[in-house]
Design a protein around this motif. Structure first.
Motif, PDB file in Angstrom:
ATOM      1  N   TRP A 192       0.852  -1.188   0.000  1.00 52.68           N
ATOM      2  CA  TRP A 192       0.000   0.000   0.000  1.00 52.68           C
ATOM      3  C   TRP A 192       0.884   1.232   0.000  1.00 52.68           C
ATOM      4  CZ3 TRP A 192      -1.125  -4.478   2.542  1.00 52.68           C
ATOM      5  CH2 TRP A 192      -2.389  -5.040   2.307  1.00 52.68           C
ATOM      6  N   VAL A 193       0.543   2.197  -0.830  1.00 56.19           N
ATOM      7  CA  VAL A 193       1.339   3.419  -0.917  1.00 56.19           C
ATOM      8  C   VAL A 193       0.420   4.626  -0.744  1.00 56.19           C
ATOM      9  CG1 VAL A 193       3.085   2.356  -2.388  1.00 56.19           C
ATOM     10  CG2 VAL A 193       1.159   3.536  -3.448  1.00 56.19           C
ATOM     11  N   PHE A 194       0.996   5.703  -0.218  1.00 52.45           N
ATOM     12  CA  PHE A 194       0.238   6.912   0.095  1.00 52.45           C
ATOM     13  C   PHE A 194       1.066   8.135  -0.287  1.00 52.45           C
ATOM     14  CE2 PHE A 194      -0.853   3.512   2.961  1.00 52.45           C
ATOM     15  CZ  PHE A 194      -2.238   3.559   3.058  1.00 52.45           C
ATOM     16  N   ARG A 195       0.385   9.104  -0.860  1.00 48.81           N
ATOM     17  CA  ARG A 195       1.009  10.401  -1.143  1.00 48.81           C
ATOM     18  C   ARG A 195       0.068  11.489  -0.638  1.00 48.81           C
ATOM     19  NH1 ARG A 195       2.076  13.847  -6.593  1.00 48.81           N
ATOM     20  NH2 ARG A 195       3.746  15.147  -5.758  1.00 48.81           N
ATOM     21  N   TYR A 196       0.493  12.164   0.428  1.00 48.85           N
ATOM     22  CA  TYR A 196      -0.396  13.154   1.055  1.00 48.85           C
ATOM     23  C   TYR A 196       0.429  14.143   1.872  1.00 48.85           C
ATOM     24  CZ  TYR A 196      -3.745  15.353   4.161  1.00 48.85           C
ATOM     25  OH  TYR A 196      -4.478  16.287   4.845  1.00 48.85           O
ATOM     26  N   SER A 197      -0.010  15.392   1.886  1.00 48.56           N
ATOM     27  CA  SER A 197       0.504  16.386   2.822  1.00 48.56           C
ATOM     28  C   SER A 197      -0.615  17.347   3.163  1.00 48.56           C
ATOM     29  CB  SER A 197       1.703  17.147   2.240  1.00 48.56           C
ATOM     30  OG  SER A 197       1.339  17.825   1.057  1.00 48.56           O
ATOM     31  N   SER A 198      -0.539  17.922   4.366  1.00 47.98           N
ATOM     32  CA  SER A 198      -1.597  18.810   4.837  1.00 47.98           C
ATOM     33  C   SER A 198      -1.757  20.022   3.939  1.00 47.98           C
ATOM     34  CB  SER A 198      -1.294  19.262   6.274  1.00 47.98           C
ATOM     35  OG  SER A 198      -1.146  18.151   7.134  1.00 47.98           O
ATOM     36  N   GLU A 199      -0.654  20.471   3.323  1.00 53.65           N
ATOM     37  CA  GLU A 199      -0.724  21.648   2.442  1.00 53.65           C
ATOM     38  C   GLU A 199      -0.943  21.269   0.993  1.00 53.65           C
ATOM     39  OE1 GLU A 199       3.821  21.236   3.083  1.00 53.65           O
ATOM     40  OE2 GLU A 199       1.979  20.307   3.806  1.00 53.65           O
ATOM     41  N   ARG A 200      -1.100  19.951   0.722  1.00 56.26           N
ATOM     42  CA  ARG A 200      -1.340  19.452  -0.642  1.00 56.26           C
ATOM     43  C   ARG A 200      -0.177  19.789  -1.583  1.00 56.26           C
ATOM     44  NH1 ARG A 200      -4.854  18.376   2.669  1.00 56.26           N
ATOM     45  NH2 ARG A 200      -7.041  17.937   2.168  1.00 56.26           N
ATOM     46  N   ARG A 201       1.053  19.731  -1.048  1.00 56.54           N
ATOM     47  CA  ARG A 201       2.264  19.890  -1.849  1.00 56.54           C
ATOM     48  C   ARG A 201       3.241  18.809  -1.414  1.00 56.54           C
ATOM     49  NH1 ARG A 201       4.104  26.062  -1.622  1.00 56.54           N
ATOM     50  NH2 ARG A 201       5.800  24.878  -0.695  1.00 56.54           N
ATOM     51  N   THR A 202       2.934  17.594  -1.830  1.00 51.68           N
ATOM     52  CA  THR A 202       3.629  16.422  -1.309  1.00 51.68           C
ATOM     53  C   THR A 202       4.850  16.083  -2.149  1.00 51.68           C
ATOM     54  OG1 THR A 202       1.438  15.625  -0.663  1.00 51.68           O
ATOM     55  CG2 THR A 202       3.239  14.064  -0.516  1.00 51.68           C
ATOM     56  N   ALA A 245       7.946   5.160 -18.754  1.00 52.62           N
ATOM     57  CA  ALA A 245       8.159   4.061 -17.817  1.00 52.62           C
ATOM     58  C   ALA A 245       7.581   4.354 -16.440  1.00 52.62           C
ATOM     59  CB  ALA A 245       9.645   3.746 -17.686  1.00 52.62           C
ATOM     60  N   TRP A 246       7.407   5.656 -16.119  1.00 55.35           N
ATOM     61  CA  TRP A 246       7.032   6.035 -14.765  1.00 55.35           C
ATOM     62  C   TRP A 246       5.792   6.911 -14.770  1.00 55.35           C
ATOM     63  CZ3 TRP A 246       9.655   3.200 -11.495  1.00 55.35           C
ATOM     64  CH2 TRP A 246      10.922   2.735 -11.891  1.00 55.35           C
ATOM     65  N   ASN A 247       4.946   6.687 -13.785  1.00 57.22           N
ATOM     66  CA  ASN A 247       3.692   7.419 -13.649  1.00 57.22           C
ATOM     67  C   ASN A 247       3.647   8.035 -12.258  1.00 57.22           C
ATOM     68  OD1 ASN A 247       2.278   5.976 -16.151  1.00 57.22           O
ATOM     69  ND2 ASN A 247       3.206   4.397 -14.862  1.00 57.22           N
ATOM     70  N   GLU A 248       3.379   9.328 -12.189  1.00 60.21           N
ATOM     71  CA  GLU A 248       3.342   9.990 -10.897  1.00 60.21           C
ATOM     72  C   GLU A 248       2.064   9.617 -10.146  1.00 60.21           C
ATOM     73  OE1 GLU A 248       4.397  14.321  -8.983  1.00 60.21           O
ATOM     74  OE2 GLU A 248       3.677  14.231 -11.049  1.00 60.21           O
ATOM     75  N   VAL A 249       2.225   9.224  -8.888  1.00 62.76           N
ATOM     76  CA  VAL A 249       1.056   9.011  -8.033  1.00 62.76           C
ATOM     77  C   VAL A 249       0.419  10.375  -7.799  1.00 62.76           C
ATOM     78  CG1 VAL A 249       0.253   8.266  -5.763  1.00 62.76           C
ATOM     79  CG2 VAL A 249       2.086   7.002  -6.917  1.00 62.76           C
ATOM     80  N   PRO A 250      -0.869  10.550  -8.085  1.00 57.84           N
ATOM     81  CA  PRO A 250      -1.494  11.866  -7.925  1.00 57.84           C
ATOM     82  C   PRO A 250      -1.457  12.340  -6.479  1.00 57.84           C
ATOM     83  CG  PRO A 250      -2.879  10.414  -9.253  1.00 57.84           C
ATOM     84  CD  PRO A 250      -1.803   9.562  -8.662  1.00 57.84           C
ATOM     85  N   GLU A 251      -1.538  13.647  -6.323  1.00 54.94           N
ATOM     86  CA  GLU A 251      -1.620  14.253  -4.997  1.00 54.94           C
ATOM     87  C   GLU A 251      -2.821  13.715  -4.236  1.00 54.94           C
ATOM     88  OE1 GLU A 251      -0.570  16.142  -1.915  1.00 54.94           O
ATOM     89  OE2 GLU A 251       0.531  16.819  -3.681  1.00 54.94           O
ATOM     90  N   SER A 252      -2.641  13.488  -2.941  1.00 50.08           N
ATOM     91  CA  SER A 252      -3.706  13.010  -2.046  1.00 50.08           C
ATOM     92  C   SER A 252      -4.341  11.722  -2.585  1.00 50.08           C
ATOM     93  CB  SER A 252      -4.772  14.090  -1.852  1.00 50.08           C
ATOM     94  OG  SER A 252      -4.213  15.250  -1.279  1.00 50.08           O
ATOM     95  N   CYS A 253      -3.470  10.725  -2.789  1.00 48.60           N
ATOM     96  CA  CYS A 253      -3.929   9.435  -3.305  1.00 48.60           C
ATOM     97  C   CYS A 253      -3.331   8.302  -2.482  1.00 48.60           C
ATOM     98  CB  CYS A 253      -3.515   9.251  -4.763  1.00 48.60           C
ATOM     99  SG  CYS A 253      -4.804   9.691  -5.950  1.00 48.60           S
ATOM    100  N   ALA A 254      -4.050   7.195  -2.466  1.00 50.96           N
ATOM    101  CA  ALA A 254      -3.555   5.938  -1.915  1.00 50.96           C
ATOM    102  C   ALA A 254      -3.667   4.880  -3.002  1.00 50.96           C
ATOM    103  CB  ALA A 254      -4.364   5.530  -0.684  1.00 50.96           C
ATOM    104  N   GLY A 255      -2.763   3.928  -2.965  1.00 55.90           N
ATOM    105  CA  GLY A 255      -2.793   2.865  -3.958  1.00 55.90           C
ATOM    106  C   GLY A 255      -2.437   1.538  -3.340  1.00 55.90           C
ATOM    107  N   VAL A 256      -2.821   0.473  -4.011  1.00 49.97           N
ATOM    108  CA  VAL A 256      -2.447  -0.873  -3.577  1.00 49.97           C
ATOM    109  C   VAL A 256      -1.880  -1.618  -4.778  1.00 49.97           C
ATOM    110  CG1 VAL A 256      -4.810  -1.752  -3.943  1.00 49.97           C
ATOM    111  CG2 VAL A 256      -3.212  -3.003  -2.456  1.00 49.97           C
ATOM    112  N   VAL A 257      -0.766  -2.297  -4.557  1.00 50.28           N
ATOM    113  CA  VAL A 257      -0.117  -3.120  -5.573  1.00 50.28           C
ATOM    114  C   VAL A 257      -0.261  -4.567  -5.135  1.00 50.28           C
ATOM    115  CG1 VAL A 257       2.068  -3.695  -6.688  1.00 50.28           C
ATOM    116  CG2 VAL A 257       1.544  -1.308  -6.128  1.00 50.28           C
ATOM    117  N   ARG A 258      -0.943  -5.341  -5.934  1.00 47.67           N
ATOM    118  CA  ARG A 258      -1.071  -6.784  -5.658  1.00 47.67           C
ATOM    119  C   ARG A 258      -1.228  -7.503  -6.991  1.00 47.67           C
ATOM    120  NH1 ARG A 258      -6.328  -5.247  -3.203  1.00 47.67           N
ATOM    121  NH2 ARG A 258      -5.375  -5.684  -1.184  1.00 47.67           N
ATOM    122  N   ALA A 259      -0.965  -8.773  -7.008  1.00 43.97           N
ATOM    123  CA  ALA A 259      -0.982  -9.539  -8.244  1.00 43.97           C
ATOM    124  C   ALA A 259      -2.317  -9.401  -8.958  1.00 43.97           C
ATOM    125  CB  ALA A 259      -0.696 -11.012  -7.952  1.00 43.97           C
TER     126      ALA A 259
END
Length: 273
Positions: A192-202, A245-259
Motif C-alpha cells: 500500500w502506498v500513500f502520497r499526502y501532505s496537509s498543504e497538498r504539496r507532497t 516508464a514512470w507514472n506519478e502518483v497523484p496528490e492526495s492518493c492511496a494505492g495498492v499493488v497486488r498480483a
C-alpha cells in the motif's frame, strides 16, 4: 523504493539501475536534500515467518556489507530506504524500514512540530504496541499509530485515521500543515502506498508502467525481458530515464499493488470522533 514481482537479486534493484537508490543517496534529483547519508535500510521476505531487515548508520554508497549481501538476497518483495534525518539522531533504530510482525513501513517526509506533539502521539498508541517502539522518529510513531488504528484489518482506513489524528493534535498545538508524507507499507503480499501532505504539496512518488507495455515500447532494453509480468516498482525518483516508464502518483492518493489488481484511489484523512 518498493519492488514486487518475480524473485530478484537485491543488487539488481540497488546497484544496477542507471539512477539507482545508491546513486540517489548521493545525487537525489527530486528529494528535499541532494545527499541522503544518515543511514539506510532494506527489508525483504524470504523463508522466515517475519521479513528480514538490514540497517546501518553508514551512508548507503559506502557500506561494503550492503554490497556483499545484495548479491546473495533473492526475494519477490523488497523495500529499500535512504535516510536524511529531519532532526532525530542518526542511529540504527531510526533507520527505515520499520518492522512489526509481518509488516514493513517506510516514510519519506516529516511530522512538523514533532517535538511539541510527540507526547500526545505516543500516549495514543495501543499499550500493547508501546514496548515495541524502538527509535525516536516521527516516522516510526506514525507507523505505530497506523497499527493502533487497524493497519492489519484495513490499511487505507488505518493510515487515514492516523493522519487525521496527527493533524488534529498538530493543529491543537498551533502547528500548521502537520503532515508531509509518502508512505509504503506491506504485509508481504500486497503493497500500500500513500502520497499526502496537509498543504497538498507532497514530495514525489512514482509507480512503474506495466512491464508488457514497456517491452513493446522499448524492445531494445534487455533488462525488461528478464522481469516478470507482475513486476511493479514504487519509487520516490525514477530509477532510469526511460520514456513512459514512470507514472506519478497523484496528490492526495492511496494505492495498492497486488498480483493482477493494482488500484489508485483518493486519500482523505479521517479526523478523530
Amino acid at each position: 523504493m518498493a519492488y514486487s514481482g518475480e524473485p530478484i537479486l537485491a543488487e539488481d534493484l540497488l546497484f544496477r539501475p542507471q539512477h539507482s537508490l545508491i546513486d540517489q543517496s548521493l545525487h537525489s534529483r527530486l528529494g528535499e536534500t541532494t545527499t541522503n547519508g544518515d543511514g539506510f535500510g532494506v527489508g525483504w521476505y524470504g523463508e522466515g515467518a517475519q521479513p528480514a531487515v538490514f540497517k546501518s548508520i553508514e551512508p548507503a554508497w559506502n557500506d561494503r556489507n550492503l554490497r556483499e549481501i545484495a548479491g546473495q538476497v533473492r526475494t519477490p518483495l523488497f523495500f529499500a530506504h535512504i535516510r536524511a534525518s529531519t532532526g532525530t539522531p542518526v542511529q540504527r533504530s531510526n533507520c527505515h524500514p520499520f518492522r512489526h510482525g509481518r509488516w514493513l513501513w517506510m516514510h519519506n517526509g516529516v511530522l512538523r512540530g514533532y517535538r511539541e506533539i510527540r507526547r500526545d502521539l505516543v500516549t495514543a498508541l495501543d499499550p500493547a504496541l508501546f514496548p515495541d517502539l524502538e527509535g525516536s522518529t516521527d516516522s516510526e510513531v506514525l507507523f505505530f499509530l497506523a497499527l493502533t488504528f487497524g493497519l492489519a484489518d484495513d490499511p487505507i482506513a488505518a493510515v487515514a485515521r492516523a493522519v487525521g489524528f496527527v493533524e488534529d493534535v498538530g493543529r491543537a498545538n498551533g502547528v500548521e500543515n502537520p503532515v508531509q508524507m509518502t508512505v509504503a507499507t506491506t504485509e508481504g503480499e500486497s503493497i500500500w502506498v500513500f502520497r499526502y501532505s496537509s498543504e497538498r504539496r507532497t514530495r514525489s512518488l512514482f509507480f512503474s508502467t506495466e512491464i508488457s507495455k514497456l517491452r513493446a515500447l522499448h524492445p531494445e532494453v534487455e533488462v525488461l525481458h528478464h522481469l516478470g509480468g507482475e513486476t511493479r516498482f514504487v519509487v520516490s525518483e525514477p530509477l532510469r530515464d526511460l520514456q513512459r516508464a514512470w507514472n506519478e502518483v497523484p496528490e492526495s492518493c492511496a494505492g495498492v499493488v497486488r498480483a493482477g489488481a493494482d488500484e489508485l484511489r483518493p486519500f482523505q484523512p479521517i479526523p478523530p470522533d
